[in-house]
Scaffold this motif. Structure first.
Motif, mmCIF file in Angstrom:
data_model
loop_
_atom_site.group_PDB
_atom_site.id
_atom_site.type_symbol
_atom_site.label_atom_id
_atom_site.label_comp_id
_atom_site.label_asym_id
_atom_site.label_seq_id
_atom_site.Cartn_x
_atom_site.Cartn_y
_atom_site.Cartn_z
ATOM 1 N N ASN A 174 1.257 -0.943 0.015
ATOM 2 C CA ASN A 174 -0.091 -0.224 0.377
ATOM 3 C C ASN A 174 0.359 1.115 -0.041
ATOM 4 O O ASN A 174 0.523 2.239 0.387
ATOM 5 N N ASP A 175 2.101 1.407 -0.022
ATOM 6 C CA ASP A 175 2.835 2.684 -0.511
ATOM 7 C C ASP A 175 3.218 3.531 -1.572
ATOM 8 O O ASP A 175 2.644 2.279 -2.450
ATOM 9 N N LYS A 176 2.708 4.550 -1.538
ATOM 10 C CA LYS A 176 2.792 4.781 -2.680
ATOM 11 C C LYS A 176 4.448 5.279 -3.403
ATOM 12 O O LYS A 176 5.360 5.221 -2.879
ATOM 13 N N VAL A 177 4.441 4.708 -4.845
ATOM 14 C CA VAL A 177 6.183 5.050 -5.515
ATOM 15 C C VAL A 177 5.720 5.510 -6.264
ATOM 16 O O VAL A 177 5.047 5.431 -7.422
ATOM 17 N N GLN A 178 6.793 5.736 -7.195
ATOM 18 C CA GLN A 178 7.223 6.717 -8.395
ATOM 19 C C GLN A 178 8.071 5.679 -9.061
ATOM 20 O O GLN A 178 9.467 5.349 -8.787
ATOM 21 N N GLY A 179 7.731 5.364 -10.722
ATOM 22 C CA GLY A 179 9.125 4.343 -10.649
ATOM 23 C C GLY A 179 9.461 5.275 -11.941
ATOM 24 O O GLY A 179 8.285 5.620 -12.882
ATOM 25 N N ILE A 180 9.925 4.619 -13.313
ATOM 26 C CA ILE A 180 10.025 4.660 -14.639
ATOM 27 C C ILE A 180 9.620 2.935 -15.608
ATOM 28 O O ILE A 180 10.193 1.951 -14.901
ATOM 29 N N ILE A 181 9.143 2.943 -16.563
ATOM 30 C CA ILE A 181 8.696 1.671 -17.324
ATOM 31 C C ILE A 181 10.104 1.733 -18.078
ATOM 32 O O ILE A 181 9.972 1.764 -19.258
ATOM 33 N N TYR A 182 11.070 0.344 -17.849
ATOM 34 C CA TYR A 182 12.035 -0.045 -18.653
ATOM 35 C C TYR A 182 11.556 -1.307 -19.913
ATOM 36 O O TYR A 182 13.195 -1.527 -20.743
ATOM 37 N N ARG A 183 11.225 -2.555 -19.126
ATOM 38 C CA ARG A 183 10.404 -3.168 -20.147
ATOM 39 C C ARG A 183 9.135 -3.796 -20.297
ATOM 40 O O ARG A 183 8.862 -3.537 -19.515
ATOM 41 N N ILE A 184 8.576 -4.067 -21.578
ATOM 42 C CA ILE A 184 6.942 -4.688 -21.964
ATOM 43 C C ILE A 184 7.180 -6.345 -21.722
ATOM 44 O O ILE A 184 7.708 -6.345 -22.916
ATOM 45 N N ASN A 185 6.911 -6.431 -21.155
ATOM 46 C CA ASN A 185 6.244 -7.772 -21.808
ATOM 47 C C ASN A 185 4.934 -8.695 -21.469
ATOM 48 O O ASN A 185 3.938 -8.569 -20.337
ATOM 49 N N LYS A 186 4.438 -8.359 -23.096
ATOM 50 C CA LYS A 186 2.572 -8.530 -22.819
ATOM 51 C C LYS A 186 2.154 -9.760 -22.516
ATOM 52 O O LYS A 186 1.016 -9.745 -22.011
ATOM 53 N N ASP A 187 2.697 -10.923 -21.952
ATOM 54 C CA ASP A 187 2.301 -11.828 -21.258
ATOM 55 C C ASP A 187 2.415 -11.974 -19.908
ATOM 56 O O ASP A 187 1.638 -12.182 -19.325
ATOM 57 N N MET A 188 3.707 -10.923 -19.603
ATOM 58 C CA MET A 188 3.549 -10.592 -17.947
ATOM 59 C C MET A 188 3.518 -9.282 -17.073
ATOM 60 O O MET A 188 3.028 -9.256 -16.331
ATOM 61 N N GLY A 189 3.718 -8.491 -18.568
ATOM 62 C CA GLY A 189 3.366 -7.340 -17.624
ATOM 63 C C GLY A 189 4.002 -6.152 -17.974
ATOM 64 O O GLY A 189 4.453 -6.402 -19.001
ATOM 65 N N ALA A 190 4.655 -4.724 -17.101
ATOM 66 C CA ALA A 190 5.018 -4.057 -17.178
ATOM 67 C C ALA A 190 6.436 -3.537 -16.169
ATOM 68 O O ALA A 190 6.162 -3.956 -15.107
ATOM 69 N N PHE A 191 7.334 -3.827 -16.805
ATOM 70 C CA PHE A 191 8.485 -3.830 -15.344
ATOM 71 C C PHE A 191 9.188 -2.394 -15.513
ATOM 72 O O PHE A 191 9.278 -1.661 -16.100
ATOM 73 N N VAL A 192 8.920 -2.167 -13.899
ATOM 74 C CA VAL A 192 9.177 -0.686 -13.536
ATOM 75 C C VAL A 192 10.317 -0.613 -12.999
ATOM 76 O O VAL A 192 10.687 -1.548 -11.871
ATOM 77 N N ALA A 193 11.260 0.530 -12.741
ATOM 78 C CA ALA A 193 12.443 0.409 -11.728
ATOM 79 C C ALA A 193 11.649 2.179 -11.097
ATOM 80 O O ALA A 193 11.424 2.863 -10.942
ATOM 81 N N VAL A 194 11.360 1.404 -9.815
ATOM 82 C CA VAL A 194 10.767 2.680 -8.945
ATOM 83 C C VAL A 194 12.282 3.265 -7.835
ATOM 84 O O VAL A 194 13.521 2.327 -7.829
#
Length: 278
Positions: A147-167
């Motif tokens: 439940n913590d709020k975080v900020q990050g940037i998407i560094y990779r997207i896999n259509k079968d898994m989701g969006a990978f984020v560097a918080v």
């Protein structure tokens, strides 16, 4: 020892008309490194130590600078693309010579003017280059909890898994496929909520609020959509998740929760192919 790609303190070994030459105070191995005259601090003397960053100039010669780059070896940074070519892209990292991002180190389509998360590495020719393959540099030891709020940037997207984020440009995280409800791209900066901390420390994220809070927003979104459509929305329990996502940018479960509340409050009624305002 002089280290390429790092900020370090070096000793002034001699002064010339074009600048001062530096070397390691304790281990003078290799050639002296030039710090151009325009960056030489005032009143500097032989024997003084200066903090500099070492990289290669446009002629591939080792050179020192007192400017702080936006990224150093072993760290990640978000850099803007200033030029794209057939062999790679060039990034602004705060120095005179732009940083090269080889085509083979890119993930997805890299666009001029957009910012991307990159790491720094030394290639086979002993030159500093950028890479978007940052997962090996990211850590899973974050201080965040559910439940913590975080900020990050998407560094990779896999259509079968989701969006990978560097918080925080540091911690490895992911928005699971079922939580990705909009058209995100690599390089997008996001705000999210931690929904799970995995055993390996990696974070699962959601760009949506808790169910009760999110339902309030979903109700407003559905009502707004209905008003624009003349009071009718051609979606119901039999509609596919894909169609609901396309029209409302929410999951089928979220849609059903919001519709249930609207029915309970008698703001809508069921019709043959959907719902309409009461």
């Amino acid at each position: 020892m002089i280290e390429l790609g790092k900020i370090q303190e070096l000793e002034v070994v001699r002064k010339t008309e074009i600048g001062i030459y530096l070397n390691s105070k304790s281990d003078k191995i290799g050639p002296d490194i030039l710090l151009p005259i325009k960056q030489v601090p005032q009143d500097v003397q032989t024997g003084d130590e200066i903090e500099v960053f070492i990289y290669r100039d446009s002629e591939d010669r080792l050179i020192a600078t007192t400017k702080k780059p936006k990224i150093v070896l072993g760290e990640l940074g978000v850099l803007k693309v200033v030029e794209t070519t057939r062999i790679g892209a060039f990034l602004d990292w705060g120095l005179e010579k732009d940083l090269f991002l080889p085509f083979k180190e890119q993930i997805g389509k890299v666009e001029k003017g957009r910012e991307y998360l990159v790491g720094l590495y030394v290639d086979k020719s002993d030159r500093l280059c950028a890479t978007m393959k940052t997962n090996k540099i990211l850590t899973s030891k974050s201080p965040y909890k559910v439940n913590d709020k975080v900020q990050g940037i998407i560094y990779r997207i896999n259509k079968d898994m989701g969006a990978f984020v560097a918080v925080d440009n540091k911690y490895d995280s992911m928005i699971p496929k079922h939580e990705v409800y909009s058209s995100h791209r690599i390089g997008d900066k996001i705000e999210a909520r931690v929904t799970k901390v995995r055993e390996d420390g990696k974070l699962d994220l959601s760009i949506r609020e808790k169910a009760n809070v999110q339902t309030d927003e979903d109700v407003i979104q559905i009502l707004t959509k209905m008003i624009k459509n003349g009071g009718i929305l051609n979606l119901n329990d039999d509609s596919s998740p894909e169609e609901i996502k396309k029209q409302l940018n929410m999951s089928k479960g979220a849609f059903k929760r919001a519709v249930g509340r609207l029915l309970k409050e008698k703001k809508i009624q069921i019709i043959e192919k959907g719902i309409k305002l009461s």
